[in-house]
Design a protein around this motif. Structure first.
Motif, short mmCIF file in Angstrom:
data_model
loop_
_atom_site.label_atom_id
_atom_site.label_comp_id
_atom_site.label_asym_id
_atom_site.label_seq_id
_atom_site.Cartn_x
_atom_site.Cartn_y
_atom_site.Cartn_z
N ARG A 231 67.53 43.72 -0.86
CA ARG A 231 68.01 43.83 0.52
C ARG A 231 68.33 42.46 1.10
O ARG A 231 67.83 41.45 0.61
CB ARG A 231 66.94 44.45 1.43
CG ARG A 231 66.49 45.81 1.01
CD ARG A 231 65.36 46.38 1.86
NE ARG A 231 65.09 47.72 1.36
CZ ARG A 231 65.85 48.78 1.62
NH1 ARG A 231 66.89 48.67 2.41
NH2 ARG A 231 65.57 49.95 1.09
N LYS B 52 71.43 50.77 -5.31
CA LYS B 52 72.24 51.99 -5.19
C LYS B 52 73.71 51.61 -5.03
O LYS B 52 74.27 51.61 -3.94
CB LYS B 52 71.74 52.83 -4.01
CG LYS B 52 70.32 53.32 -4.24
CD LYS B 52 70.01 54.56 -3.46
CE LYS B 52 68.68 55.14 -3.90
NZ LYS B 52 68.26 56.28 -3.12
N GLU C 91 70.20 51.62 2.33
CA GLU C 91 69.65 51.96 1.01
C GLU C 91 69.67 50.71 0.14
O GLU C 91 70.60 49.91 0.21
CB GLU C 91 70.50 53.06 0.36
CG GLU C 91 70.25 54.44 0.96
CD GLU C 91 70.78 55.53 0.06
OE1 GLU C 91 69.99 56.41 -0.31
OE2 GLU C 91 71.97 55.50 -0.26
N SER C 92 68.65 50.55 -0.70
CA SER C 92 68.52 49.34 -1.51
C SER C 92 69.81 49.01 -2.26
O SER C 92 70.57 49.91 -2.64
CB SER C 92 67.39 49.51 -2.52
OG SER C 92 67.36 48.42 -3.42
#
Length: 374
Positions: A57, A162, A158-159
């Motif tokens: 992230r 993905k 979302e991380s």
């Protein structure tokens, strides 16, 4: 242009890999456990979310302060200008983590921070009662380490693993950013052959192809910042166009094989979704029958671990076959990820280097056999 204190988060053991990625993008970095700090504006937030292959992230550090009691935590949180960051209808869950600190109860830390923000926003927006929280998501994090509090905003959503190309998968595939980090720990840059003789659903060869072709790994997805009302919406489009203009053709072969034809079909579909199917040669072949006339490349693979006792014998027989077939390929640097401590014994050669990593919660070793070493 407002400059933010930003940081990338990553899995344990990959700090140096992410720092190198950020430095290659032109940023000065400061590294600590699980985080690499750098400075930048909104365009940099877009660029790093788009381009970082190995991070989880990208976050904005909003405020840092010492706190040894809940009153200080509340007051310091309340003092921040939350209306500047959060619209009145923002959905803003708070995740809390506390390590070696007086304020050790994470649920209490979360609820105090949440209460302080709600109280401040209610005052700023002249609201009574609950805030609606029906709008865009602004994920907030409070992290306390040795009594120092950091409040941050997640810009990713979302991380980053993905990517958006992996629709189907077989078994327990490597996460995309973990696979990319394994490749980044090798000399691979796309100018030499790449082989994965046990490719499963194709994550390693696909990530290798993305590196070889200079395709930004975040090209297919949206990010949390797309929903921020103060974020310039034109920046994502601009950076994406720029990224697409920098894609280049593959220069060297990428081979991916597996014994299981059905999993290879999944791998091909994933490669197609990533736009790199034409860059990878997929073939159904057992490791014991694998041959290649390629030279001077890199082999990276994540062979089965055989964690269950009945699998262990099968896995170790596979490692012996790997040794017989792959060990003679002396012009290749070879890298294997496994949780089996007897891997070197079965493979028949001591690794040039072994790196301890965690694949999720599983402790694994990354065995590195450098080219030309006996």
């Amino acid at each position: 242009m407002e400059e933010y204190q930003l940081y990338a988060t990553m899995g344990a053991g990959f700090e140096s890999v992410v720092a190198k990625e950020l430095q290659a993008l032109g940023y000065e970095t400061v590294t600590e456990n699980g985080r690499v700090f750098f400075k930048g504006g909104q365009a940099d937030i877009v660029r790093c979310n788009l381009w970082l292959r190995t991070a989880d992230r990208v976050k904005i550090l909003l405020k840092e302060f010492p706190a040894r009691d809940f009153a200080t935590l509340y007051d310091e949180t309340y003092a921040y200008d939350w209306a500047m960051l959060l619209p009145v209808d923002a959905a803003f869950p708070v995740k809390g983590r506390s390590v070696r600190s007086k304020l050790h109860s994470e649920p209490d830390v979360q609820s105090i921070v949440k209460k302080a923000i709600v109280d401040k926003m209610s005052a700023q927006y002249h609201r009574r009662g609950k805030l609606p929280e029906s709008g865009s998501l602004y994920q907030l994090d409070v992290h306390i380490y040795k009594d120092v509090v950091r409040l941050s905003l997640d810009t990713t959503g979302e991380s980053l693993f993905k990517r958006g190309y992996r629709i189907e998968h077989g078994g327990a595939p490597l996460k995309e950013n973990f696979a990319a980090a394994l490749i980044k720990l090798t000399p691979y840059d796309g100018t030499h052959p790449f082989i994965d003789p046990m490719c499963g659903s194709g994550t390693l060869p696909i990530e290798a192809a993305l590196i070889a072709r200079n395709i930004a790994p975040g090209s297919w997805r949206k990010f949390a910042f797309d929903g921020f009302d103060w974020f310039d919406p034109s920046l994502h489009e601009k950076e994406l166009e720029l990224a697409k203009s920098q894609v280049r053709p593959a220069q060297a072969p990428i081979w991916a094989s597996d014994i299981d034809q059905s999993i290879l079909e999944v791998a091909k579909l994933n490669a197609h979704n990533a736009g790199v199917l034409q860059d990878i040669r997929f073939k159904q072949v057992a490791v014991k029958d694998f041959t290649t006339d390629l030279e001077n490349g890199v082999i990276v693979s994540n062979p089965p671990y055989g964690k269950r006792l009945k699998d262990k014998q099968g896995a170790e027989e596979l490692y012996r076959q790997m040794g017989q077939v792959l060990r003679p390929l002396k012009s290749f640097s070879q890298y294997y990820l496994t949780a089996d401590p007897d891997f070197e014994k079965c493979f028949g050669q001591k690794a040039s280097k072994k790196r301890k990593l965690y694949n999720g919660n599983l402790r694994v070793d990354y065995y590195q056999f450098w080219a030309g070493r006996k």
